[in-house]
Design an enzyme around this catalytic site. Structure first.
Site, PDB file in Angstrom:
ATOM      1  N   TYR A 198      -4.261  -3.025   5.542  1.00  0.00           N
ATOM      2  CA  TYR A 198      -5.171  -3.416   4.464  1.00  0.00           C
ATOM      3  C   TYR A 198      -4.423  -3.573   3.153  1.00  0.00           C
ATOM      4  O   TYR A 198      -3.246  -3.202   3.044  1.00  0.00           O
ATOM      5  CB  TYR A 198      -6.318  -2.400   4.339  1.00  0.00           C
ATOM      6  CG  TYR A 198      -5.927  -1.097   3.665  1.00  0.00           C
ATOM      7  CD1 TYR A 198      -5.102  -0.173   4.306  1.00  0.00           C
ATOM      8  CD2 TYR A 198      -6.370  -0.799   2.381  1.00  0.00           C
ATOM      9  CE1 TYR A 198      -4.744   1.009   3.669  1.00  0.00           C
ATOM     10  CE2 TYR A 198      -6.016   0.384   1.745  1.00  0.00           C
ATOM     11  CZ  TYR A 198      -5.204   1.283   2.392  1.00  0.00           C
ATOM     12  OH  TYR A 198      -4.841   2.453   1.774  1.00  0.00           O
TER      13      TYR A 198
ATOM     14  N   GLU B 273       4.128  11.864  -3.247  1.00  0.00           N
ATOM     15  CA  GLU B 273       3.144  10.888  -3.745  1.00  0.00           C
ATOM     16  C   GLU B 273       1.754  11.468  -3.566  1.00  0.00           C
ATOM     17  O   GLU B 273       1.577  12.533  -2.961  1.00  0.00           O
ATOM     18  CB  GLU B 273       3.264   9.524  -3.044  1.00  0.00           C
ATOM     19  CG  GLU B 273       2.869   9.510  -1.586  1.00  0.00           C
ATOM     20  CD  GLU B 273       2.756   8.094  -0.986  1.00  0.00           C
ATOM     21  OE1 GLU B 273       2.642   7.095  -1.707  1.00  0.00           O
ATOM     22  OE2 GLU B 273       2.772   8.018   0.262  1.00  0.00           O
TER      23      GLU B 273
ATOM     24  N   LYS C 282       1.067  -0.110   4.993  1.00  0.00           N
ATOM     25  CA  LYS C 282      -0.283   0.147   4.457  1.00  0.00           C
ATOM     26  C   LYS C 282      -1.279  -0.006   5.600  1.00  0.00           C
ATOM     27  O   LYS C 282      -1.970  -1.023   5.732  1.00  0.00           O
ATOM     28  CB  LYS C 282      -0.576  -0.787   3.275  1.00  0.00           C
ATOM     29  CG  LYS C 282      -1.708  -0.267   2.380  1.00  0.00           C
ATOM     30  CD  LYS C 282      -1.712  -0.946   1.044  1.00  0.00           C
ATOM     31  CE  LYS C 282      -2.966  -0.703   0.245  1.00  0.00           C
ATOM     32  NZ  LYS C 282      -3.180   0.661  -0.238  1.00  0.00           N
TER      33      LYS C 282
ATOM     34  N   LEU D 222       4.272   4.971   0.285  1.00  0.00           N
ATOM     35  CA  LEU D 222       3.919   3.561   0.126  1.00  0.00           C
ATOM     36  C   LEU D 222       4.554   3.090  -1.190  1.00  0.00           C
ATOM     37  O   LEU D 222       4.365   3.736  -2.227  1.00  0.00           O
ATOM     38  CB  LEU D 222       2.394   3.397   0.062  1.00  0.00           C
ATOM     39  CG  LEU D 222       1.969   1.933  -0.003  1.00  0.00           C
ATOM     40  CD1 LEU D 222       2.124   1.261   1.363  1.00  0.00           C
ATOM     41  CD2 LEU D 222       0.537   1.790  -0.485  1.00  0.00           C
TER      42      LEU D 222
HETATM   43  C1  LIG Z   1      -0.552   6.574  -0.077  1.00  0.00           C
HETATM   44  C2  LIG Z   1      -0.574   5.624  -1.222  1.00  0.00           C
HETATM   45  N1  LIG Z   1       0.449   5.623  -2.086  1.00  0.00           N
HETATM   46  C3  LIG Z   1       0.477   4.802  -3.155  1.00  0.00           C
HETATM   47  C4  LIG Z   1      -0.573   3.922  -3.409  1.00  0.00           C
HETATM   48  C5  LIG Z   1      -0.516   3.026  -4.604  1.00  0.00           C
HETATM   49  O1  LIG Z   1      -0.276   1.698  -4.217  1.00  0.00           O
HETATM   50  P1  LIG Z   1      -0.653   0.473  -5.145  1.00  0.00           P
HETATM   51  O2  LIG Z   1       0.048   0.692  -6.454  1.00  0.00           O
HETATM   52  O3  LIG Z   1      -0.122  -0.708  -4.434  1.00  0.00           O
HETATM   53  O4  LIG Z   1      -2.136   0.486  -5.300  1.00  0.00           O
HETATM   54  C6  LIG Z   1      -1.651   3.871  -2.528  1.00  0.00           C
HETATM   55  C7  LIG Z   1      -2.744   2.942  -2.758  1.00  0.00           C
HETATM   56  O5  LIG Z   1      -3.703   2.883  -2.030  1.00  0.00           O
HETATM   57  C8  LIG Z   1      -1.648   4.736  -1.402  1.00  0.00           C
HETATM   58  O6  LIG Z   1      -2.668   4.728  -0.519  1.00  0.00           O
END
Ligand SMILES: Cc1ncc(COP(=O)(O)O)c(C=O)c1O
Length: 287
Positions: free
Chosen positions: A33, A184, A152, A208
């Site tokens: 996603y 994170e 993701k 991520l």
């Molecule tokens: C585990 C995780 N880390 C980091 C992020 C931040 O990612 P982004 O900046 O692309 O929204 C998300 C966003 O859903 C996430 O699920």
């Protein structure tokens, strides 16, 4: 009025956007996603989000999504749904598979492709602004996810359980601790200001690589800060001057307390403020 959803090549009313009970995302969480923020009717950082969707697809051996088509679908859904402030959600699964079997379906199974929009209410927008102004609380939790957090994937159960724990303890986010490092959040990336430098966990298989994270690193370097991509030791939290989260929906979110203890002075710090302003400048440049 019902919103319009894109499902497998068609624009359909939300109540008719139905997928099979034998879809592999339902059976195995076998899908990926993306979430894109829309400001004033314009998608923000759509290109890198679609590039990451394509990478996630490749890592799970799903067919390559058509980025140009999905970009056109995004614009069309924003138009049809009159979306001003909100998000666009993309999900691609390995499709319907009956009878249920773990190995990939052979033959003709086509992926399920869904794109939908969610408006952000004025109340939700105001709450976000308040959180960014005042800072939020976080808790730490042990890492319980798999070793491919760079994908993701919709397989988010440990993230869901961690976030629920945060909510039940009156916190905004749960921070995963792996091997003694705070790496994170359950749906966000983490940054610290330590000895005057910005530190964030390196983009590897354990986190991520957030699109907001990448933007904030670029902004920080342009503003003259030193950014080190390395682990933040759990034991160093009490000597961090600042901590903040980044994500597509939270933007730059200061953390003022972790596990009930204040971070730095216990107030939002100057680095988070500067990076919030830089992020907002990029949003304003969309218009
Ligand atoms: C585990 C995780 N880390 C980091 C992020 C931040 O990612 P982004 O900046 O692309 O929204 C998300 C966003 O859903 C996430 O699920």
């Amino acid at each position: 009025m019902s919103s319009t959803v894109y499902l497998n090549g068609e624009f359909v009313p939300h109540e008719r956007a139905l997928i099979s009970v034998e879809d592999r995302a339902f059976l195995f969480a076998d899908g990926i996603y993306e979430v894109v923020r829309v400001y004033g009717g314009r998608p923000f950082d759509l290109e890198p989000h679609l590039a990451r969707l394509s990478r996630s697809a490749g890592e799970l051996r799903l067919p390559e999504p058509d980025g140009e088509h999905l970009a056109a679908v995004t614009r069309e859904l924003i138009r049809r749904n009159g979306l001003d402030e909100g998000t666009v959600y993309f999900q691609i699964t390995r499709g319907v598979h009956a009878p249920r079997a773990h190995a990939f379906p052979t033959g003709t199974a086509a992926p399920t492709v869904v794109v939908l929009t969610h408006p952000l209410s004025p109340e939700a927008l105001a709450a976000g602004e308040q959180h960014r102004r005042e800072g939020v609380a976080a808790i730490t939790v042990p890492e319980q996810r798999w070793a491919r957090c760079d994908i993701k994937s919709v397989s988010l159960l440990p993230n869901v359980l961690a976030k629920q724990q945060a909510v039940e303890r009156g916190a905004y986010e749960a921070l995963f601790v792996r091997d003694g490092f705070v790496i994170e959040g359950s749906s966000s990336n983490l940054f610290a200001v330590l000895d005057g430098e910005i530190v964030t966990y390196p983009a590897c298989n354990y986190i991520l690589n957030g699109i907001a994270r990448q933007r904030v690193i670029r902004n920080a370097r342009e503003l003259g800060y030193t950014v080190r991509e390395q682990g933040i030791p759990l034991g160093a939290l009490d000597r961090c001057q600042e901590l903040f989260l980044t994500s597509t929906t939270s933007e730059v979110m200061p953390i003022v307390a972790v596990d009930g203890k204040p971070v730095g002075s216990g107030a939002v710090g100057p680095v988070a403020r500067a990076l919030q302003a830089a992020y907002r400048d990029a949003v304003r440049a969309l218009r």
